[in-house]
Scaffold this active site. Structure first.
Site, mmCIF file in Angstrom:
data_model
loop_
_atom_site.group_PDB
_atom_site.id
_atom_site.type_symbol
_atom_site.label_atom_id
_atom_site.label_comp_id
_atom_site.label_asym_id
_atom_site.label_seq_id
_atom_site.Cartn_x
_atom_site.Cartn_y
_atom_site.Cartn_z
ATOM 1 N N TYR A 144 43.676 2.608 -21.487
ATOM 2 C CA TYR A 144 42.852 3.357 -22.443
ATOM 3 C C TYR A 144 43.078 4.858 -22.268
ATOM 4 C CZ TYR A 144 38.587 5.102 -24.714
ATOM 5 O OH TYR A 144 37.689 5.777 -25.520
ATOM 6 N N ASP A 297 32.886 0.466 -7.881
ATOM 7 C CA ASP A 297 32.246 1.700 -8.321
ATOM 8 C C ASP A 297 33.074 2.425 -9.382
ATOM 9 O OD1 ASP A 297 29.833 1.828 -6.988
ATOM 10 O OD2 ASP A 297 30.674 2.774 -5.204
#
Length: 341
Positions: A144, A297
């Site tokens: 992306y 995370d």
């Protein structure tokens, strides 16, 4: 805003999503529309932007003078980690088709929407607009990120070869009404809102993925929409501009935060734990909160500077973070049956 004809016709790709709905709200409910402007909001139902013929057909049908390009394949951290190739290919197709069709149909200005995830993973902070291509992005969403970076390359190339004034904005984490509240594949804040809503309803613990320590900057979708209109009408650079919110967090109760924080500019960062606490406060959640440290995370921080924005718009007032979270939670509760989830 430049106006080549009597009417400025603005076509918004991805017009049914989070930012598109926010722009529509600002235009219709806040008096943001200007005389002589016509706005066309498109969704995926109107055409497949991964198909060049369908994309050209949309431009031929609507004949826009300006384009706000929001359409993209998007998703949260875990969806990106699973489908990096899909995010790369699909977004490259969409962006190339839209920008080429805009050029072919003599569109005066295109404003595309990027993301702070495009910046290098290993970098110095705060990040600014000159640092986009200084190194690889975080590996979790490289597909992306690279596809979005290429919009900047597109814009510079169209300017160099054809003199086009196509540009882009780089918002930090956007949230607000009409977001995607999918727990598995949505972004962090809407996912937390949905999980807290369910936990409240079912009397179960709220599970937050990860340690809660990573830092993020947020911008309310309605603030982003107001700034989008300014960029479309007045910002004349091809170089992109970072749009980052500024929030005073001192108004939260101390049950949410161990210390009082006033966050401004590049220091305006909220930990995932603080974001979760904001949602808990807004929804009046009283249950147990658990942090699942077996979940990734992702990138620890990606601190972006809004100094360039403040140079242009020193007077712009951002919605306080607590107020924006409360409004988003209220919208989600009121529209639970129809919200994307």
């Amino acid at each position: 805003m430049e106006n080549k004809a009597a009417t400025v016709r603005v076509m918004v790709t991805g017009g049914s999503g989070l930012v598109g709905k926010a722009i529509e709200h600002v235009l219709k409910e806040e008096g943001g529309a200007k005389e002589g402007e016509e706005w066309i909001f498109l969704s995926s139902k109107d055409g497949n932007l991964m198909d060049p013929d369908e994309t050209r057909a949309l431009f031929q049908k609507h004949r826009p003078t300006h384009v706000v390009h929001l359409a993209a394949m998007v998703g949260g951290l875990f969806k990106n980690m699973r489908q990096n190739l899909d995010f790369w290919r699909n977004n490259m197709y969409i962006n190339d088709n839209v920008l080429q069709a805009a050029h072919d149909h003599d569109v005066v200005k295109v404003v595309s929407c990027l993301s702070t995830c495009i910046f290098p993973d290993k970098t110095t902070y705060p990040i600014d607009e000159t640092m986009i291509h200084n190194g690889p992005p975080h590996e979790s969403n490289f597909g992306y990120s690279y596809a979005k970076r290429m919009i900047d390359v597109h814009n510079r190339a169209y300017c160099a070869q054809f003199g086009r004034r196509y540009t882009a904005v780089i918002p930090t984490n956007v949230f607000g009404p009409h977001d995607n509240f999918n727990i598995e594949d949505g972004h962090v804040l809407p996912g937390l809102i949905h999980k807290a809503y369910i936990a409240q309803k079912e009397g179960t613990p709220l599970q937050v993925w990860g340690s809660g320590r990573p830092l993020r900057q947020f911008i309310y979708s309605l603030d982003l929409a107001r700034l989008f209109l300014w960029v479309l009408r007045e910002y004349d650079e091809v170089d992109p501009i970072i749009l980052s919110g500024e929030h005073d967090l001192t108004e939260f109760s101390l049950s949410c935060f161990s210390t009082q924080l006033t966050l401004v500019g590049e220091e305006d960062e909220v930990s995932i734990k603080q974001a979760a606490d904001a949602v808990i406060e807004a929804l009046h959640f009283k249950g147990e909160v658990l942090y699942d440290t077996t979940k990734s995370d992702g990138q620890f921080k990606k601190t972006a500077s809004n100094a360039k924005l403040r140079k242009y718009r020193p007077d712009f007032t951002f919605t306080p973070f607590h107020k924006a979270v409360k409004e988003t939670c209220d919208w989600f509760k009121a529209n639970y049956d129809i919200a994307r989830k």
